[in-house]
Design a protein around this motif. Structure first.
Motif, PDB file in Angstrom:
ATOM      1  N   VAL A 229       0.826  -1.201   0.000  1.00 46.03           N
ATOM      2  CA  VAL A 229       0.000   0.000   0.000  1.00 46.03           C
ATOM      3  C   VAL A 229       0.861   1.253   0.000  1.00 46.03           C
ATOM      4  CG1 VAL A 229      -1.718   1.297   1.337  1.00 46.03           C
ATOM      5  CG2 VAL A 229      -1.901  -1.195   1.127  1.00 46.03           C
ATOM      6  N   GLU A 230       1.957   1.196   0.765  1.00 48.02           N
ATOM      7  CA  GLU A 230       2.818   2.362   0.901  1.00 48.02           C
ATOM      8  C   GLU A 230       4.181   1.912   1.378  1.00 48.02           C
ATOM      9  OE1 GLU A 230       2.588   6.880   2.845  1.00 48.02           O
ATOM     10  OE2 GLU A 230       1.048   5.396   3.321  1.00 48.02           O
ATOM     11  N   ASN A 243      -1.130   7.322   2.836  1.00 48.38           N
ATOM     12  CA  ASN A 243      -2.285   6.498   2.520  1.00 48.38           C
ATOM     13  C   ASN A 243      -3.202   6.378   3.739  1.00 48.38           C
ATOM     14  OD1 ASN A 243      -3.756   3.724   2.273  1.00 48.38           O
ATOM     15  ND2 ASN A 243      -3.047   4.183   0.196  1.00 48.38           N
ATOM     16  N   THR A 246      -2.722   3.143   5.739  1.00 52.56           N
ATOM     17  CA  THR A 246      -1.516   3.164   6.570  1.00 52.56           C
ATOM     18  C   THR A 246      -1.747   3.984   7.828  1.00 52.56           C
ATOM     19  OG1 THR A 246      -0.248   3.164   4.494  1.00 52.56           O
ATOM     20  CG2 THR A 246       0.977   3.508   6.528  1.00 52.56           C
TER      21      THR A 246
END
Length: 254
Positions: A229-230, A243, A246
């Motif tokens: 995701v990040e 994000n 996150t």
């Protein structure tokens, strides 16, 4: 030991492209199109909620879990392609699990020397000397003739780490190495891992220990639902995550 290794001029030791891992006939996508590079000399910490694919990602790096699709390129060789002698490449990938996986019927010294002798054909005396030096580094030389059931959980995990190091790997993979330990034993294992990171070893660490990720990681990867995701430096992830997923995860554990 080099406490501040020069990490300039890094090269990708492991490159992952389009990595997928499906279970239950494709109904469960534990990994869903993961791309990542692990640079030589880098400490990468992988975090995320349970079931996010962290451990599956780690296990796919050395094909303990065989990917459904994608590439795992280690030192220029795609391990996921046919015809690769994966056992030879695994000799250069040390792995430490949650539950130690020591042979209970062997002494600590025998646990540490059997693989170098049998797989790499290291002379027994050299393997023994290397093992004793590593045990000295983690404060366990006096336990060389003990058996695993005579050691605490923290001691067993320190042995598991130096057992992997005795194969002289190019990268160390850690799958939640402190999650099975009593809280008072976590610190002694993390101290060994910090020492190893400072020596310049390439490391990929799946962990819930956010303090370790902050202090030791060069890069933090956050995974969720089988995807990255990040990612960024510890400073970027822990103080300026972009994000929302996150941010939500970190708000609940920090």
């Amino acid at each position: 030991m080099n406490i501040n290794p020069d990490k300039s001029g890094q090269e990708a030791l492991i490159s992952v492209r389009g990595l997928e891992k499906h279970f239950a006939g494709g109904k469960i996508k534990a990994l869903n199109g993961v791309d990542a590079d692990i640079m030589r000399g880098e400490v990468v910490v992988v975090i995320g909620p349970s079931g996010s694919g962290k451990s599956t990602f780690l296990r796919c790096l050395n094909l303990l879990d065989r990917p459904t699709a994608g590439e795992v390129i280690f030192e220029g060789v795609n391990l996921a392609s046919g015809g690769v002698n994966i056992n030879l490449h695994r000799q250069r990938m040390g792995m430490v699990f949650q539950h130690f996986n020591l042979f209970p019927h062997m002494t600590i010294l025998r646990n540490m020397t059997i693989a170098p002798i049998k797989l790499k054909h290291v002379p027994p005396e050299q393997a023994r000397q290397d093992a004793l030096e590593l045990l000295e580094r983690v404060g366990l030389r006096n336990r060389a003739d003990a058996y695993p059931n005579q050691l605490s959980g923290g001691q067993k995990q320190r042995v598991a780490i130096v057992r992997a190091l005795n194969m002289k790997p190019d990268v160390m993979l850690f799958d939640e190495p402190t999650s099975a330990l009593d809280p008072e034993m976590v610190g002694e294992v993390l101290d060994v891992m910090k020492q190893l990171a400072r020596s310049g070893m390439t490391m990929v660490v799946v962990t819930h220990e956010m303090g370790f990720a902050r202090e030791v990681g060069d890069r933090v990867i956050f995974m969720d639902s089988g995807k990255i995701v990040e990612q960024g430096t510890p400073q970027e992830i822990f103080t300026a995550a972009r994000n929302p997923r996150t941010q939500s995860f970190l708000s609940k554990i920090i």
